[in-house]
Design a protein around this motif. Structure first.
Motif, PDB file in Angstrom:
ATOM      1  N   GLU A   9       0.819  -1.127   0.084  1.00 24.14           N
ATOM      2  CA  GLU A   9      -0.092   0.269   0.115  1.00 24.14           C
ATOM      3  C   GLU A   9       0.852   1.362  -0.041  1.00 24.14           C
ATOM      4  OE1 GLU A   9      -2.716  -0.543   3.524  1.00 24.14           O
ATOM      5  OE2 GLU A   9      -3.951  -2.024   2.390  1.00 24.14           O
ATOM      6  N   ARG A  10       1.923   1.274   0.795  1.00 24.24           N
ATOM      7  CA  ARG A  10       2.816   2.672   0.830  1.00 24.24           C
ATOM      8  C   ARG A  10       3.498   2.737  -0.419  1.00 24.24           C
ATOM      9  NH1 ARG A  10       6.115   1.808   6.445  1.00 24.24           N
ATOM     10  NH2 ARG A  10       4.341   2.225   7.910  1.00 24.24           N
ATOM     11  N   ALA A  11       3.975   1.399  -1.254  1.00 26.63           N
ATOM     12  CA  ALA A  11       4.639   1.486  -2.279  1.00 26.63           C
ATOM     13  C   ALA A  11       3.609   2.051  -3.482  1.00 26.63           C
ATOM     14  CB  ALA A  11       5.084   0.288  -2.889  1.00 26.63           C
ATOM     15  N   ALA A  12       2.327   1.738  -3.327  1.00 24.01           N
ATOM     16  CA  ALA A  12       1.382   2.376  -4.490  1.00 24.01           C
ATOM     17  C   ALA A  12       1.140   3.740  -4.211  1.00 24.01           C
ATOM     18  CB  ALA A  12      -0.133   1.263  -4.254  1.00 24.01           C
ATOM     19  N   GLU A  13       1.143   4.174  -3.095  1.00 18.36           N
ATOM     20  CA  GLU A  13       0.828   5.726  -2.630  1.00 18.36           C
ATOM     21  C   GLU A  13       2.081   6.231  -3.014  1.00 18.36           C
ATOM     22  OE1 GLU A  13       0.191   5.741   1.627  1.00 18.36           O
ATOM     23  OE2 GLU A  13      -1.616   4.987   1.473  1.00 18.36           O
ATOM     24  N   THR A  14       3.056   5.844  -3.190  1.00 17.61           N
ATOM     25  CA  THR A  14       4.320   6.721  -3.252  1.00 17.61           C
ATOM     26  C   THR A  14       4.337   6.818  -4.989  1.00 17.61           C
ATOM     27  OG1 THR A  14       5.341   5.889  -1.407  1.00 17.61           O
ATOM     28  CG2 THR A  14       6.632   6.645  -3.303  1.00 17.61           C
ATOM     29  N   THR A  15       4.116   5.730  -5.621  1.00 17.21           N
ATOM     30  CA  THR A  15       4.088   5.363  -7.072  1.00 17.21           C
ATOM     31  C   THR A  15       2.880   6.310  -7.660  1.00 17.21           C
ATOM     32  OG1 THR A  15       4.899   3.111  -6.824  1.00 17.21           O
ATOM     33  CG2 THR A  15       3.967   4.020  -8.958  1.00 17.21           C
ATOM     34  N   ALA A  16       1.840   6.525  -7.044  1.00 17.51           N
ATOM     35  CA  ALA A  16       0.751   7.344  -7.558  1.00 17.51           C
ATOM     36  C   ALA A  16       1.279   8.950  -7.361  1.00 17.51           C
ATOM     37  CB  ALA A  16      -0.501   6.806  -6.898  1.00 17.51           C
ATOM     38  N   LEU A  17       1.904   9.106  -6.336  1.00 19.24           N
ATOM     39  CA  LEU A  17       2.277  10.594  -6.167  1.00 19.24           C
ATOM     40  C   LEU A  17       3.553  10.994  -7.079  1.00 19.24           C
ATOM     41  CD1 LEU A  17       2.004  10.871  -2.278  1.00 19.24           C
ATOM     42  CD2 LEU A  17       0.721  11.703  -4.049  1.00 19.24           C
ATOM     43  N   GLU A  58      10.730  -7.151  -6.760  1.00 12.11           N
ATOM     44  CA  GLU A  58      11.899  -6.730  -6.052  1.00 12.11           C
ATOM     45  C   GLU A  58      11.467  -6.147  -4.663  1.00 12.11           C
ATOM     46  OE1 GLU A  58      14.803  -4.128  -7.879  1.00 12.11           O
ATOM     47  OE2 GLU A  58      14.586  -5.359  -9.687  1.00 12.11           O
ATOM     48  N   GLU A  59      10.461  -5.376  -4.695  1.00 12.64           N
ATOM     49  CA  GLU A  59       9.868  -4.894  -3.420  1.00 12.64           C
ATOM     50  C   GLU A  59       9.389  -6.129  -2.597  1.00 12.64           C
ATOM     51  OE1 GLU A  59       7.038  -1.777  -4.313  1.00 12.64           O
ATOM     52  OE2 GLU A  59       8.802  -0.441  -5.313  1.00 12.64           O
TER      53      GLU A  59
END
Length: 106
Positions: A9-17, A58-59
């Motif tokens: 979820e954190r990776a998805a939020e960061t990617t979207a931003l 990788e993540e």
């Protein structure tokens, strides 16, 4: 300890931003470069996808490795605690036997 789902979820939020906005999609208005504009013209190739999908395994592997290392560390800590308690009980029993032997000798 962060779960794999939370890390996703954190990776998805960061990617979207942080994902750049692309203006060269099908259906966009405006002229597109023609491949036959003249000799020596460099063609522009636009990446339609992103590298986010390539980085997800990788993540995920990194998150799983971290979870396994944390679990191993906790297991090791439990083993050391149990061993220390066992040795403490043995030392107390040995001290009690020594005191009894000394009392019998007097």
């Amino acid at each position: 300890m962060i779960t794999v789902t939370e890390q996703r979820e954190r990776a998805a939020e960061t990617t979207a931003l942080t994902r750049p906005v692309r203006g060269d999609h099908a259906g966009d208005a405006g002229p597109h470069p023609s491949p036959t504009t003249g000799p020596g013209t460099q063609h522009q190739h636009h990446q339609t996808g992103s590298t986010d999908m390539h980085l997800m395994p990788e993540e995920l592997a990194r998150a799983q490795r971290t979870a396994r290392l944390d679990a191993a560390h906790e297991q090791r800590r439990g083993y050391h605690l149990a061993r220390a308690q066992r040795l403490s009980r043995r030392a107390e029993a040995a001290a009690l036997r020594a005191r009894l032997a000394l009392a019998r000798a007097l």
